[in-house]
Design a protein around this motif. Structure first.
Motif, PDB file in Angstrom:
ATOM      1  N   PRO A   1       0.825  -1.211   0.000  1.00 44.47           N
ATOM      2  CA  PRO A   1       0.000   0.000   0.000  1.00 44.47           C
ATOM      3  C   PRO A   1       0.859   1.260   0.000  1.00 44.47           C
ATOM      4  O   PRO A   1       1.940   1.289   0.601  1.00 44.47           O
ATOM      5  CB  PRO A   1      -0.786  -0.118   1.310  1.00 44.47           C
ATOM      6  CG  PRO A   1      -0.812  -1.582   1.600  1.00 44.47           C
ATOM      7  CD  PRO A   1       0.523  -2.080   1.133  1.00 44.47           C
ATOM      8  N   PHE A   2       0.377   2.277  -0.702  1.00 42.39           N
ATOM      9  CA  PHE A   2       0.990   3.604  -0.718  1.00 42.39           C
ATOM     10  C   PHE A   2      -0.050   4.586  -0.205  1.00 42.39           C
ATOM     11  O   PHE A   2      -1.223   4.490  -0.550  1.00 42.39           O
ATOM     12  CB  PHE A   2       1.432   3.988  -2.135  1.00 42.39           C
ATOM     13  CG  PHE A   2       2.800   3.485  -2.502  1.00 42.39           C
ATOM     14  CD1 PHE A   2       3.853   4.377  -2.668  1.00 42.39           C
ATOM     15  CD2 PHE A   2       3.035   2.137  -2.687  1.00 42.39           C
ATOM     16  CE1 PHE A   2       5.124   3.915  -3.005  1.00 42.39           C
ATOM     17  CE2 PHE A   2       4.304   1.669  -3.022  1.00 42.39           C
ATOM     18  CZ  PHE A   2       5.351   2.561  -3.176  1.00 42.39           C
ATOM     19  N   TYR A   3       0.402   5.521   0.620  1.00 49.14           N
ATOM     20  CA  TYR A   3      -0.495   6.449   1.284  1.00 49.14           C
ATOM     21  C   TYR A   3      -0.320   7.879   0.795  1.00 49.14           C
ATOM     22  O   TYR A   3       0.800   8.340   0.609  1.00 49.14           O
ATOM     23  CB  TYR A   3      -0.248   6.409   2.799  1.00 49.14           C
ATOM     24  CG  TYR A   3      -0.567   5.062   3.396  1.00 49.14           C
ATOM     25  CD1 TYR A   3      -1.822   4.804   3.936  1.00 49.14           C
ATOM     26  CD2 TYR A   3       0.368   4.036   3.401  1.00 49.14           C
ATOM     27  CE1 TYR A   3      -2.133   3.564   4.479  1.00 49.14           C
ATOM     28  CE2 TYR A   3       0.068   2.783   3.930  1.00 49.14           C
ATOM     29  CZ  TYR A   3      -1.186   2.560   4.463  1.00 49.14           C
ATOM     30  OH  TYR A   3      -1.494   1.321   4.985  1.00 49.14           O
ATOM     31  N   HIS A   4      -1.453   8.566   0.605  1.00 53.35           N
ATOM     32  CA  HIS A   4      -1.460   9.998   0.327  1.00 53.35           C
ATOM     33  C   HIS A   4      -1.382  10.657   1.697  1.00 53.35           C
ATOM     34  O   HIS A   4      -2.184  10.339   2.586  1.00 53.35           O
ATOM     35  CB  HIS A   4      -2.747  10.399  -0.391  1.00 53.35           C
ATOM     36  CG  HIS A   4      -2.925   9.685  -1.699  1.00 53.35           C
ATOM     37  ND1 HIS A   4      -2.377  10.152  -2.877  1.00 53.35           N
ATOM     38  CD2 HIS A   4      -3.568   8.538  -2.009  1.00 53.35           C
ATOM     39  CE1 HIS A   4      -2.701   9.315  -3.857  1.00 53.35           C
ATOM     40  NE2 HIS A   4      -3.411   8.332  -3.358  1.00 53.35           N
ATOM     41  N   VAL A   5      -0.402  11.529   1.887  1.00 48.79           N
ATOM     42  CA  VAL A   5      -0.148  12.087   3.216  1.00 48.79           C
ATOM     43  C   VAL A   5       0.066  13.601   3.168  1.00 48.79           C
ATOM     44  O   VAL A   5       0.482  14.149   2.155  1.00 48.79           O
ATOM     45  CB  VAL A   5       1.087  11.425   3.873  1.00 48.79           C
ATOM     46  CG1 VAL A   5       0.913   9.911   3.959  1.00 48.79           C
ATOM     47  CG2 VAL A   5       2.370  11.774   3.142  1.00 48.79           C
ATOM     48  N   LEU A   6      -0.222  14.218   4.309  1.00 50.59           N
ATOM     49  CA  LEU A   6       0.102  15.622   4.521  1.00 50.59           C
ATOM     50  C   LEU A   6       1.213  15.664   5.551  1.00 50.59           C
ATOM     51  O   LEU A   6       1.064  15.098   6.639  1.00 50.59           O
ATOM     52  CB  LEU A   6      -1.116  16.384   5.062  1.00 50.59           C
ATOM     53  CG  LEU A   6      -2.396  16.332   4.237  1.00 50.59           C
ATOM     54  CD1 LEU A   6      -3.502  17.110   4.939  1.00 50.59           C
ATOM     55  CD2 LEU A   6      -2.166  16.855   2.830  1.00 50.59           C
ATOM     56  N   ALA A   7       2.312  16.322   5.228  1.00 52.95           N
ATOM     57  CA  ALA A   7       3.423  16.456   6.173  1.00 52.95           C
ATOM     58  C   ALA A   7       3.191  17.674   7.059  1.00 52.95           C
ATOM     59  O   ALA A   7       2.697  18.705   6.594  1.00 52.95           O
ATOM     60  CB  ALA A   7       4.743  16.612   5.425  1.00 52.95           C
ATOM     61  N   ASP A   8       3.551  17.541   8.320  1.00 49.54           N
ATOM     62  CA  ASP A   8       3.462  18.670   9.245  1.00 49.54           C
ATOM     63  C   ASP A   8       4.352  19.778   8.708  1.00 49.54           C
ATOM     64  O   ASP A   8       5.544  19.556   8.433  1.00 49.54           O
ATOM     65  CB  ASP A   8       3.915  18.232  10.638  1.00 49.54           C
ATOM     66  CG  ASP A   8       3.628  19.266  11.709  1.00 49.54           C
ATOM     67  OD1 ASP A   8       4.017  20.440  11.522  1.00 49.54           O
ATOM     68  OD2 ASP A   8       3.029  18.894  12.740  1.00 49.54           O
ATOM     69  N   THR A   9       3.793  20.982   8.559  1.00 49.12           N
ATOM     70  CA  THR A   9       4.552  22.084   7.958  1.00 49.12           C
ATOM     71  C   THR A   9       5.703  22.561   8.832  1.00 49.12           C
ATOM     72  O   THR A   9       6.600  23.249   8.343  1.00 49.12           O
ATOM     73  CB  THR A   9       3.627  23.276   7.619  1.00 49.12           C
ATOM     74  OG1 THR A   9       2.933  23.671   8.800  1.00 49.12           O
ATOM     75  CG2 THR A   9       2.644  22.902   6.536  1.00 49.12           C
ATOM     76  N   ARG A  10       5.715  22.172  10.102  1.00 53.61           N
ATOM     77  CA  ARG A  10       6.866  22.515  10.954  1.00 53.61           C
ATOM     78  C   ARG A  10       8.071  21.653  10.587  1.00 53.61           C
ATOM     79  O   ARG A  10       9.211  22.027  10.829  1.00 53.61           O
ATOM     80  CB  ARG A  10       6.511  22.323  12.427  1.00 53.61           C
ATOM     81  CG  ARG A  10       5.446  23.321  12.909  1.00 53.61           C
ATOM     82  CD  ARG A  10       4.925  22.969  14.267  1.00 53.61           C
ATOM     83  NE  ARG A  10       4.205  21.691  14.208  1.00 53.61           N
ATOM     84  CZ  ARG A  10       3.558  21.156  15.227  1.00 53.61           C
ATOM     85  NH1 ARG A  10       3.547  21.766  16.398  1.00 53.61           N
ATOM     86  NH2 ARG A  10       2.919  20.011  15.094  1.00 53.61           N
ATOM     87  N   ASP A  11       7.807  20.476   9.992  1.00 54.37           N
ATOM     88  CA  ASP A  11       8.887  19.571   9.584  1.00 54.37           C
ATOM     89  C   ASP A  11       9.233  19.715   8.108  1.00 54.37           C
ATOM     90  O   ASP A  11      10.398  19.577   7.728  1.00 54.37           O
ATOM     91  CB  ASP A  11       8.482  18.118   9.844  1.00 54.37           C
ATOM     92  CG  ASP A  11       8.209  17.830  11.303  1.00 54.37           C
ATOM     93  OD1 ASP A  11       8.755  18.547  12.164  1.00 54.37           O
ATOM     94  OD2 ASP A  11       7.444  16.893  11.586  1.00 54.37           O
TER      95      ASP A  11
END
Length: 138
Positions: free
Chosen positions: A77-87
């Motif tokens: 499986p591959f996931y669509h993700v949002l990265a924390d903008t602080r990182d």
């Protein structure tokens, strides 16, 4: 960037919303929409917003991202993700293989401009975002 990537078909999102914490095999979907994670290699925090049962990117993307060098390759499986903008500054949507995700349950919500439009609230006790309408993705 992957910002132009369409989110998963509704059925795949519904399957991920089962919220299964551990997969029986590397090809089983282990995480659900709204769950938070740490990226095992790039060390950023993020939240899952969609899932594909296997990599659905172009051959050029697969080659450029060295998907063939992953232990479970493109069939996991591959996931669509949002990265924390602080990182990771920016507002793009990432695409990450399951083997590089480590479940996380942060006490505070991650920061990304799209979380408010995609999720209704954050459950600090369980460390995950809840879908709009109050539905926990489980």
């Amino acid at each position: 960037g992957a910002a132009g990537v369409a989110l998963s078909p509704l059925s795949a999102v519904a399957a991920a919303a089962a919220g299964v914490l551990a997969a029986a095999s590397p090809n089983d979907v282990a995480y659900g929409v709204g769950q938070c994670f740490l990226h095992r290699r790039q060390n950023y925090r993020g939240v899952i917003v969609g899932v594909d049962r296997e990599c659905r990117q172009s051959e050029a993307w697969v080659s450029a991202m060295h998907v063939g060098q992953l232990k479970h390759g493109r069939t996991q499986p591959f996931y669509h993700v949002l990265a924390d903008t602080r990182d990771r500054p920016g507002d793009g949507i990432g695409y990450v293989p399951q083997e590089l995700l480590l479940l996380d349950t942060p006490p505070e919500p991650l920061q990304h401009p799209l979380t408010a439009s995609l999720f209704g609230s954050y459950d600090a006790r369980r460390g995950r975002f809840l879908l709009k309408g109050g539905g926990a993705a489980e």
